[in-house]
Design a protein around this motif. Sequence first.
Motif, short mmCIF file in Angstrom:
data_model
loop_
_atom_site.label_atom_id
_atom_site.label_comp_id
_atom_site.label_asym_id
_atom_site.label_seq_id
_atom_site.Cartn_x
_atom_site.Cartn_y
_atom_site.Cartn_z
N UNK A 405 0.81 -1.21 0.00
CA UNK A 405 0.00 0.00 0.00
C UNK A 405 0.86 1.28 0.00
N UNK A 406 0.24 2.43 -0.29
CA UNK A 406 0.98 3.70 -0.27
C UNK A 406 1.69 3.95 1.05
N UNK A 433 2.08 -0.40 -5.02
CA UNK A 433 2.29 -1.30 -6.16
C UNK A 433 1.77 -2.68 -5.81
N UNK A 434 1.49 -3.47 -6.85
CA UNK A 434 1.16 -4.88 -6.63
C UNK A 434 1.74 -5.73 -7.75
N UNK A 458 1.88 -3.55 -11.30
CA UNK A 458 1.33 -2.20 -11.42
C UNK A 458 1.93 -1.33 -10.31
N UNK A 459 2.27 -0.11 -10.66
CA UNK A 459 2.80 0.82 -9.66
C UNK A 459 2.20 2.20 -9.89
N UNK A 460 1.60 2.75 -8.83
CA UNK A 460 1.03 4.08 -8.91
C UNK A 460 2.06 5.16 -8.61
N UNK A 478 -2.94 2.50 -5.62
CA UNK A 478 -2.61 2.77 -7.02
C UNK A 478 -3.10 4.15 -7.46
N UNK A 479 -3.05 5.12 -6.53
CA UNK A 479 -3.43 6.48 -6.90
C UNK A 479 -2.41 7.05 -7.90
N UNK A 480 -2.84 8.05 -8.64
CA UNK A 480 -1.95 8.76 -9.55
C UNK A 480 -1.69 8.03 -10.85
#
Length: 540
Positions: A405-406, A433-434, A458-460, A478-480
Amino acid sequence: MNIRLLFALVFLVLFMGNISAQVIFEPVESPVYNFLSRMSITGRIDLQDEVLPLSGKEIGGYLNILYKQRSDLNKIENQELKWYLEKFRFEAGAKGLSEPWELYSYSDSNFVFHFSPQGGGKIKSELGNTRNKRWWGFRMWGTYGDWLGASFDFKDYGEFGDNITFEKPFTPERGSAYYLSYDNGVEYSDLNGGITFDWGSGDISLVKDYMTWGHEENGNLIISDKAPSWPHVRLRFKPTKWFRFYYVHGWLNSQVDDSSRFYYGNPGSDIYPLPRKRLINKYIAANLATFTPFDFLDVSVGNSIIYSGDIRPEFFIPIFYFKTLDRETGRQLEEDGNGQIFFDLLARYPQNYKFSFTFFLDVAQIRKILSSDFWNTWFGFSLGIGGVNQFTDNLDFNIEYTRVNPWVYEHKDITTTYKHAGFGIGHWIGQNADQLHLRISYKPVSRMKLTAWFRAVRKGSVDDIYYAYAEKEAEDFLYGKIRRDNYAGIAGSYEIIHNLYANMKYYYADISDEDMERTESFDTGKGHNFSFSLHFGLER
């Protein structure tokens, strides 16, 4: 407490104990761990691999247990058992087997010494870029009596070709803390080893080496081997079959200048004053307790703290919850540390299957969670399922999902982030990211492994830490702007003779990033990728 006095007291305790056997650690990338893991999933050994590396003494013990069950193993498993008994013949006490080639070895009733060169080369083509890697080095290790072991492992690397990056961002490949840059590439070294004192049910080491904590296959949440190795004191205590305890205190690189210790190395010279800078000291203390209530179940819980400034003797007490110690002496002050709690579970049940779960909690307050306020709840987790001998002998699979998580691994003080030399100590995907990782592997003959794999990452965005502490609003996962990495490939590896490896890998990559400033253009796009390597000794 003076640090030298602390070590003297520890060693005094060791020498007063019942000292019985030497310890040389096998590097975490050794293929023997895959063999032992497979055997544990079949239920034939109770492998204690929540923390790697293991010692050769432990590996030899597992091999001896398997030798007594050799009639239950299939043909390839028996061939590989013999292969590893040859390699660990000294630790397993095996006699009458072929001995792997080494440049020099010596042994008598008290002293053992081994020396072997290492080297290799790799050619890679990635998204149209050609890159070559070569390395040379040597490894030596020795023991004295039945209580002392030491090892020294050195490699010098060079990477040349198109668009070389020594950081190796957003990949599980290891980077380097220091390198020499040239027009067509980089050079760097990797030095590992240490000295270990063993008293039978435990050991204590002063080492610089890679290690992993947890059971994930493609990256570890707690401690991974992504970052360059760092020096540390390591304590392992295994008094019973159902309990073991691990502790480390490590010295990290903060990469932050200490302005109070700036000086000129040649102050009398107007031409060459030679400004000298020193970095702010940075440390990690961590422990892990593992319980085995049933033969098929391992449950581990532990905590860690990253702190900076002066060394703090309270963090040399292995069994404590470090964040509570920190609150008593450093809360909201310049000595405030960054604490974490973690949990790991591995179930090898039913036979031929395993289930794993790892949870990493960086920041949390129960009161705020109960009131549905999650701005300061930072955590990551990983779930995995695997199986061996599926449908036919030697056909295995593994599925693993990891989410971070962020803000996980970060901190308001840059000197106490969960990093060493700028590289994350935890999972290589980092915060926000996940990853989904799937693998199918098959061994058609002994020592050959064929693998088909798929990975989606995936990486925000990664905003300034100000928003985590000042704004106090929970960011969506995964904001941004999002980077997406999708890979599908095949790989093959074969150990031709002891310590001589050939590896081939092909994969198709589809990489995109909505943030054009985060990823170099040569690392995005779609295309075919290929690599081949041949090396004597392990590639680290």
